[in-house]
Design a protein around this motif. Sequence first.
Motif, PDB file in Angstrom:
ATOM      1  N   GLU A 128     -22.752 -20.686 -23.442  1.00 51.86           N
ATOM      2  CA  GLU A 128     -21.896 -20.418 -24.546  1.00 51.86           C
ATOM      3  C   GLU A 128     -22.656 -20.379 -26.027  1.00 51.86           C
ATOM      4  O   GLU A 128     -21.952 -20.195 -27.050  1.00 51.86           O
ATOM      5  CB  GLU A 128     -21.009 -21.673 -24.492  1.00 51.86           C
ATOM      6  CG  GLU A 128     -20.334 -21.964 -23.267  1.00 51.86           C
ATOM      7  CD  GLU A 128     -19.510 -23.268 -23.265  1.00 51.86           C
ATOM      8  OE1 GLU A 128     -19.772 -24.246 -23.958  1.00 51.86           O
ATOM      9  OE2 GLU A 128     -18.594 -23.537 -22.309  1.00 51.86           O
TER      10      GLU A 128
ATOM     11  N   ASP B  82     -21.755 -18.287 -29.135  1.00 51.45           N
ATOM     12  CA  ASP B  82     -20.521 -18.483 -29.636  1.00 51.45           C
ATOM     13  C   ASP B  82     -20.658 -19.624 -30.922  1.00 51.45           C
ATOM     14  O   ASP B  82     -20.446 -19.531 -31.966  1.00 51.45           O
ATOM     15  CB  ASP B  82     -19.542 -19.418 -28.695  1.00 51.45           C
ATOM     16  CG  ASP B  82     -19.327 -18.159 -27.742  1.00 51.45           C
ATOM     17  OD1 ASP B  82     -19.258 -17.069 -27.808  1.00 51.45           O
ATOM     18  OD2 ASP B  82     -18.531 -18.927 -26.705  1.00 51.45           O
TER      19      ASP B  82
ATOM     20  N   ALA C 158     -22.442 -17.757 -33.951  1.00 52.41           N
ATOM     21  CA  ALA C 158     -21.354 -17.261 -34.721  1.00 52.41           C
ATOM     22  C   ALA C 158     -20.808 -18.431 -35.767  1.00 52.41           C
ATOM     23  O   ALA C 158     -20.636 -17.915 -36.937  1.00 52.41           O
ATOM     24  CB  ALA C 158     -20.376 -16.635 -33.908  1.00 52.41           C
TER      25      ALA C 158
ATOM     26  N   TRP D  19     -16.799 -27.692 -31.670  1.00 53.30           N
ATOM     27  CA  TRP D  19     -17.447 -26.792 -30.432  1.00 53.30           C
ATOM     28  C   TRP D  19     -18.662 -27.761 -29.561  1.00 53.30           C
ATOM     29  O   TRP D  19     -18.592 -27.570 -28.590  1.00 53.30           O
ATOM     30  CB  TRP D  19     -18.420 -25.801 -30.993  1.00 53.30           C
ATOM     31  CG  TRP D  19     -18.815 -24.863 -30.303  1.00 53.30           C
ATOM     32  CD1 TRP D  19     -18.245 -23.434 -29.536  1.00 53.30           C
ATOM     33  CD2 TRP D  19     -19.996 -24.660 -29.495  1.00 53.30           C
ATOM     34  NE1 TRP D  19     -19.006 -23.045 -28.575  1.00 53.30           N
ATOM     35  CE2 TRP D  19     -20.287 -23.704 -28.512  1.00 53.30           C
ATOM     36  CE3 TRP D  19     -21.073 -25.716 -29.643  1.00 53.30           C
ATOM     37  CZ2 TRP D  19     -21.394 -23.456 -27.827  1.00 53.30           C
ATOM     38  CZ3 TRP D  19     -22.439 -25.550 -28.972  1.00 53.30           C
ATOM     39  CH2 TRP D  19     -22.364 -24.439 -27.983  1.00 53.30           C
TER      40      TRP D  19
ATOM     41  N   HIS E 223     -18.421 -28.509 -25.985  1.00 53.55           N
ATOM     42  CA  HIS E 223     -19.712 -28.173 -25.250  1.00 53.55           C
ATOM     43  C   HIS E 223     -20.021 -29.046 -24.391  1.00 53.55           C
ATOM     44  O   HIS E 223     -20.321 -28.941 -22.943  1.00 53.55           O
ATOM     45  CB  HIS E 223     -20.681 -27.392 -26.050  1.00 53.55           C
ATOM     46  CG  HIS E 223     -22.060 -26.875 -25.388  1.00 53.55           C
ATOM     47  ND1 HIS E 223     -21.886 -25.816 -24.579  1.00 53.55           N
ATOM     48  CD2 HIS E 223     -23.110 -27.342 -25.409  1.00 53.55           C
ATOM     49  CE1 HIS E 223     -23.179 -25.634 -24.178  1.00 53.55           C
ATOM     50  NE2 HIS E 223     -23.917 -26.377 -24.729  1.00 53.55           N
TER      51      HIS E 223
END
Lengths: 240, 240
Positions: free
Chosen positions: A184, A187, A190, A203, A207
Amino acid sequence: MNDTRQFHLLAGIMTERDTRSDDAIYQSLWEAIVEHRLSPGARLPEDALAGAFGVSRTMIRRVLQRLALEQLVTLRTHRGAQITSPTPGEARDVFRARRLLEGALLTEVVERITPEDLQALTQIAEQERHARREQAIRLSARFHARLMAIAGNASLSEALSQLISRTSLIIAVYGRHRAGCPCEHPDLIALLEAGELAPIQTWMHQHLTGIEASLDFTASGDALPDFEHLFGHHREQNAS
Amino acid sequence: MNDTRQFHLLAGIMTERDTRSDDAIYQSLWEAIVEHRLSPGARLPEDALAGAFGVSRTMIRRVLQRLALEQLVTLRTHRGAQITSPTPGEARDVFRARRLLEGALLTEVVERITPEDLQALTQIAEQERHARREQAIRLSARFHARLMAIAGNASLSEALSQLISRTSLIIAVYGRHRAGCPCEHPDLIALLEAGELAPIQTWMHQHLTGIEASLDFTASGDALPDFEHLFGHHREQNAS
DNA sequence: GCCTTGAAGATTGTATACAAGCATTTTCCA
DNA sequence: TGGAAAATGCTTGTATACAATCTTCAAGGC
């Protein structure tokens, strides 16, 4: 005759039989552990390691003690060293600690991150995607370590690095599907480029929680190394 | 003849000359360091320690390595061990880390604290007030460690314990007035009894920031052990 | 007089020898 | 045949010996 067996026991740890320094031996063992080439519960006889690395037990003992202080190896008196099998309690402890630490450090990471940092992270994530499964685990650890190093706090980075290594052990014992970080990380990159703190923290929290939730704590017991798991994969000792 | 000198070199570390185990030696040295009986920059010759504790260099080296991994001792190849002199940068690093970690852990501390915990803390604070200056430093460290242990996160508690020990080194090098924690701990206990998170966190932040602000970083250099400071107090080596 | 160069002393780095403890197997008895 | 006890072998714990390196001190040259 002993040498052959010992050498075989640790096949895959080293490239060839040559004398190495303290740090190099540590590095080799660390990678073997984090990449799951040495699974939790595996015994680490001093003679075998000494033979494999071409040094005496003195250096091996020093390296083992260091790994033990980092909780990657468990040292029991007169019973030698083996790769630590974290208990479910320890596993939850590590994830709680990581959520807290990484969440807190992200504030400073977002403030201080530079284009060079982003490039370095992108590169690791890229390698991660193309790497073999074994190396992907190590690269995933490196990604987290590199990310948190941006916060510029050496003390906490070091503590966190240990927690990240231990996470690899936890996944080795309790991971169901063989996924470590399910890739991941791009991501996150970004989000880091966008630079908004809140979604980044969200996030990261998800995660880590996601990885923890993917574990299965029902299988093995608490205290002892889980030989069931070890035997399920493959046994290191040959029966001769 | 060598023995006498060595023994004198480390006077005050041990009660009498007897064989001790690994952990006991570590404990003795740890206390001597945290209590400033061994000041930053002091050399720790293996032979001297081995003689003082009545064991061989083997055990001493193991203990020194452990202390080195905890950053209380600096190990340089072929140059032996000495008590670490934290640089100003490391000092600020440690305080930043402590503010972050202790601030974050306090949330869980307040949630989980029990009357027994409060009693234990009160007892330590009490001892602290009546103790000699040397022991007060160690008790202050114990107070913080005990407090954060309440959060119930072993991984972070251990990391924090190391930061607390290192703080003692920092105070030894950069402390102006000889105060460590200026005995503010009873105030914290009162706040803990009230149970309001916000003022507790505020107090802790100010407590740590206050200690850091009381330091003087102008005196000593960055890299090398500060012999000026060492000589200012008293020299361990006799000039024979 | 100061700096450079060399040698002696002291300390650490590594390996090895021996002692101590645990694990396994073998043997003996029920 | 099964279980328990003893003995053997293997692994680790500790100490010590020797080699490598640094530090110190002295002598010589600039």
